[in-house]
Design an enzyme around this catalytic site. Structure first.
Site, PDB file in Angstrom:
ATOM      1  N   ASP A 107     -36.057  10.605  25.138  1.00 14.16           N
ATOM      2  CA  ASP A 107     -35.731   9.310  24.564  1.00 14.16           C
ATOM      3  C   ASP A 107     -35.915   8.264  25.671  1.00 14.16           C
ATOM      4  OD1 ASP A 107     -34.239   7.342  22.937  1.00 14.16           O
ATOM      5  OD2 ASP A 107     -32.687   7.660  24.449  1.00 14.16           O
ATOM      6  N   ASP A 138     -34.313   4.424  25.758  1.00 12.04           N
ATOM      7  CA  ASP A 138     -33.151   3.598  26.100  1.00 12.04           C
ATOM      8  C   ASP A 138     -31.947   4.447  26.458  1.00 12.04           C
ATOM      9  OD1 ASP A 138     -33.963   0.792  25.670  1.00 12.04           O
ATOM     10  OD2 ASP A 138     -34.317   1.462  23.612  1.00 12.04           O
TER      11      ASP A 138
HETATM   12  O1  C5P Z   1     -35.030   4.411  22.970  1.00 15.60           O
HETATM   13  P1  C5P Z   1     -33.916   4.633  21.985  1.00 15.60           P
HETATM   14  O2  C5P Z   1     -34.311   5.472  20.827  1.00 15.60           O
HETATM   15  O3  C5P Z   1     -32.661   5.047  22.660  1.00 15.60           O
HETATM   16  O4  C5P Z   1     -33.649   3.124  21.419  1.00 15.60           O
HETATM   17  C1  C5P Z   1     -32.666   2.786  20.543  1.00 15.60           C
HETATM   18  C2  C5P Z   1     -31.492   2.087  21.175  1.00 15.60           C
HETATM   19  O5  C5P Z   1     -31.670   0.663  21.078  1.00 15.60           O
HETATM   20  C3  C5P Z   1     -30.240   2.388  20.367  1.00 15.60           C
HETATM   21  O6  C5P Z   1     -29.372   3.229  21.071  1.00 15.60           O
HETATM   22  C4  C5P Z   1     -29.603   1.032  20.044  1.00 15.60           C
HETATM   23  O7  C5P Z   1     -28.272   0.903  20.486  1.00 15.60           O
HETATM   24  C5  C5P Z   1     -30.467   0.015  20.742  1.00 15.60           C
HETATM   25  N1  C5P Z   1     -30.776  -1.123  19.852  1.00 15.60           N
HETATM   26  C6  C5P Z   1     -30.483  -2.408  20.269  1.00 15.60           C
HETATM   27  N2  C5P Z   1     -30.765  -3.475  19.440  1.00 15.60           N
HETATM   28  C7  C5P Z   1     -31.333  -3.273  18.226  1.00 15.60           C
HETATM   29  C8  C5P Z   1     -31.655  -1.961  17.788  1.00 15.60           C
HETATM   30  C9  C5P Z   1     -31.363  -0.911  18.652  1.00 15.60           C
HETATM   31  O8  C5P Z   1     -29.970  -2.576  21.380  1.00 15.60           O
HETATM   32  N3  C5P Z   1     -31.611  -4.319  17.459  1.00 15.60           N
HETATM   33 MG    MG Z   2     -31.301   6.127  23.678  1.00 13.98          MG
END
Ligand code: C5P
Ligand code: MG
Length: 292
Positions: free
Chosen positions: A40, A42
């Site tokens: 993954d 983030d």
């Molecule tokens: O790379 P990963 O799959 O971890 O990315 C998703 C992350 O991005 C989620 O854990 C979520 O908290 C974050 N996110 C965010 N703002 C959004 C959508 C997702 O910070 N609008």
């Molecule tokens: Mg993540």
């Protein structure tokens, strides 16, 4: 675990040490030719905190700096304040969370589409952002490249941001494939929406990568290191074929006390509140040392 001291550190939790030991021994025996890595982005390859300060996710990057208007930042933050506690609530099931996550990603992506950003804006925003790759990420990427071990980065973040973060802070090698939500642009280079099906944190078991020939082509690589920070990440390699040894490494960054039991049941190794890739790198080093 005696030959990998990092696994005995107090912030590293392992429910079944004999199982982990066996999987790692098998991976060492099979060597780098049999290994593939699925990670993954983030809060897994990127940090949750840098010297104690919370870092940006891909989506957060767009709220930093002066490129996007205040209305975008205010609304995007309000969405996160509402939805992030639901994403990380250990008392809710994945089934309960899925429709809520779809709602969050849909609203966030519609909001961004209204801003008509330009291709070059992403690069500028990333350069000035607080998104940080974990300490040791450059070594990790470089070693995988040197040994031709494929790395699939599977993210519910934003592909364009990930590519820029990696190019800016490390090297984007040709053994790396980034599957994520990519921005769509018109001929003038202005953003018009997102490409393909939305990837959110809890649908990583489906989608284009599992339907593609990616995992088929890696059929001979029977050993997988899977790295994530969400329980949804556990399904990133569901499309893999012929898997013999899978080592699931989870980074637990938030709601640690409430989530620890659940994470220890689902991940083989759980790493608490760490800003580095030291544990993963120590395991990788052992596998690489077994090179003929
Ligand atoms: O790379 P990963 O799959 O971890 O990315 C998703 C992350 O991005 C989620 O854990 C979520 O908290 C974050 N996110 C965010 N703002 C959004 C959508 C997702 O910070 N609008
Ligand atoms: Mg993540």
């Amino acid at each position: 675990m005696n030959d990998i001291p990092e696994l005995n550190l107090p912030h590293v939790r392992i429910a079944h040490p004999e199982h982990v030991s066996e999987v790692i021994q098998n991976m060492i025996k099979d060597g780098h030719d049999k290994l593939q890595v699925v990670a993954d982005f983030d809060r897994t390859l990127s940090k949750y905190t840098h010297r104690g300060q919370i870092c940006s996710t891909c989506h957060n990057v767009l709220e930093e700096g002066h490129v996007l208007p205040d209305f975008y930042k205010d609304e995007a933050r309000a969405l996160r304040d509402h939805y992030f506690p639901i994403e990380t609530n250990p008392k809710l099931t994945v089934e309960e969370k899925i429709p809520v996550m779809v709602e969050w990603w849909t609203k966030a992506h519609d909001l961004l589409t209204k801003c008509h950003i330009k291709r070059d804006d992403v690069r500028k925003m990333v350069e000035n952002s607080t998104a940080r790759l974990r300490d040791g990420c450059t070594w990790f990427f470089d070693q995988l490249q040197a040994s031709e071990i494929p790395l699939l980065i599977f993210s519910a973040g934003i592909g364009d941001v990930i590519i820029e973060v990696i190019k800016h802070q490390a090297t984007l090698h040709d053994n790396m494939k980034v599957v994520s939500n990519y921005l769509e642009y018109d001929e003038q280079g202005q953003m018009t929406g997102f490409q393909g099906d939305m990837i959110h944190v809890y649908n990583k078991n489906e989608g284009a990568i599992h339907d593609s020939d990616y995992f088929q082509n890696l059929e001979h690589r029977n050993n997988i290191i899977l790295m994530g920070d969400s329980l949804g990440d556990l399904h990133m390699a569901d499309g893999a074929v012929g898997v013999q040894n899978k080592l699931k490494i989870g980074f637990l960054n938030v709601k640690v006390a409430e989530s620890l039991d659940l994470y220890m049941k689902r991940y083989d190794i759980v790493i608490l509140e760490d800003e580095t890739l030291d544990v993963v790198n120590a395991i990788l080093q052992k596998v690489l040392q077994s090179k003929q």
